[in-house]
Design an enzyme around this catalytic site. Structure first.
Site, short mmCIF file in Angstrom:
data_model
loop_
_atom_site.label_atom_id
_atom_site.label_comp_id
_atom_site.label_asym_id
_atom_site.label_seq_id
_atom_site.Cartn_x
_atom_site.Cartn_y
_atom_site.Cartn_z
N ARG A 124 2.69 4.90 6.44
CA ARG A 124 3.07 4.14 7.64
C ARG A 124 3.50 2.72 7.31
O ARG A 124 3.78 1.92 8.21
CB ARG A 124 1.89 4.11 8.62
CG ARG A 124 1.47 5.48 9.11
CD ARG A 124 0.09 5.43 9.74
NE ARG A 124 -0.93 5.06 8.74
CZ ARG A 124 -2.22 4.90 9.02
NH1 ARG A 124 -2.64 5.04 10.26
NH2 ARG A 124 -3.08 4.59 8.07
N HIS A 133 -2.22 -4.14 4.83
CA HIS A 133 -2.10 -3.77 6.25
C HIS A 133 -3.47 -3.53 6.85
O HIS A 133 -4.39 -3.06 6.18
CB HIS A 133 -1.19 -2.53 6.42
CG HIS A 133 -1.75 -1.27 5.85
ND1 HIS A 133 -2.26 -0.26 6.64
CD2 HIS A 133 -1.91 -0.84 4.57
CE1 HIS A 133 -2.68 0.73 5.86
NE2 HIS A 133 -2.48 0.40 4.60
N CYS A 177 -6.18 -0.10 6.78
CA CYS A 177 -5.94 0.51 5.48
C CYS A 177 -7.09 1.47 5.12
O CYS A 177 -8.26 1.06 5.05
CB CYS A 177 -5.82 -0.58 4.41
SG CYS A 177 -5.46 0.07 2.77
N ASP A 191 0.32 3.84 1.68
CA ASP A 191 0.25 4.44 3.02
C ASP A 191 1.65 4.74 3.58
O ASP A 191 2.53 3.87 3.58
CB ASP A 191 -0.50 3.44 3.94
CG ASP A 191 -0.90 4.06 5.27
OD1 ASP A 191 -0.02 4.60 5.98
OD2 ASP A 191 -2.09 4.00 5.61
N CYS A 248 0.84 -1.20 0.00
CA CYS A 248 0.00 0.00 0.00
C CYS A 248 0.87 1.25 0.00
O CYS A 248 1.98 1.27 0.53
CB CYS A 248 -0.91 0.00 1.23
SG CYS A 248 -2.08 1.39 1.24
#
Ligand code: CO
Length: 198
Positions: A29, A81, A84, A27, A25
């Site tokens: 993080r 994750h 998400c 993202d 992803c």
């Protein structure tokens, strides 16, 4: 880096020989190298919103083709994750603009597994399970690409993995979907689905 290994950048600049392709992803993080603890040069990476593998996405397919056919990576990891935002937006069908069109692929996953999801007692559990199911479906999509199929046909070693990362504890979990030959895709898919949530 240089104080530990004076030749680090020179060696890295002249070649890359990663053993892994990471599809994850976008993202912030979920940074690929940090999560698996691998230095530059060890991981070939493709990231997009909600780690989706679409059969007509030339970007993802080109990364996969280059990784498998040129770099000859033996492992492809699809890593989702929990928590998400893309998966949540798809599940809740909250309008977010252009990205909604991309997230329709995750909505397809929710639709496909509607019966399994609807019996889960809380929204938190349904979202977590959808994150796992999305990894599973995208890993299956990798297996079904011409790139993976051709590699297996040539006898090239290639294993596709489905993992999920938890933002809350920093741990990676293996969803148990590891495929190294096309004949195993359907049976393994059913087996992982039957085991259910982890
Ligand atoms: Co995400």
């Amino acid at each position: 880096m240089r104080s530990e290994n004076p030749d680090f950048f020179q060696t890295l600049a002249s070649q890359q020989r990663p053993s892994y392709l990471w599809i994850g992803c976008a993202d912030s993080r979920v940074p690929a190298n940090e999560i698996v603890g691998l230095p530059p040069g060890e991981l070939f990476v493709h990231r997009n919103v909600a780690n989706v593998v679409v059969h007509t996405d030339l970007n993802c397919l080109s990364v996969l083709q280059f990784a498998v056919e040129v770099l000859r990576v033996p492992h492809v990891i699809v890593c989702g994750h929990y928590g998400c935002g893309g998966v949540e937006a798809a599940y809740r069908r909250e309008p977010a603009g252009l990205v909604d069109n991309w997230l329709r692929h995750v909505e397809d996953v929710a639709f496909l597994h509607e019966r399994e999801l609807e019996v889960l007692p809380s929204e938190q559990e349904r979202l977590a399970r959808l994150c796992e199911l999305n990894v599973l479906e995208q890993a299956v999509n990798v297996c079904r690409t011409t790139v993976a199929q051709d590699a297996w046909r040539r006898g090239q070693p290639l294993t596709v993995h489905g993992w999920i990362y938890a933002l809350g504890d920093g741990l990676l979990r293996d969803l148990g979907f590891s495929i190294d030959r096309p004949e195993d895709v359907v049976a393994k898919y059913r087996e992982v689905l039957a085991v259910g949530s982890r």
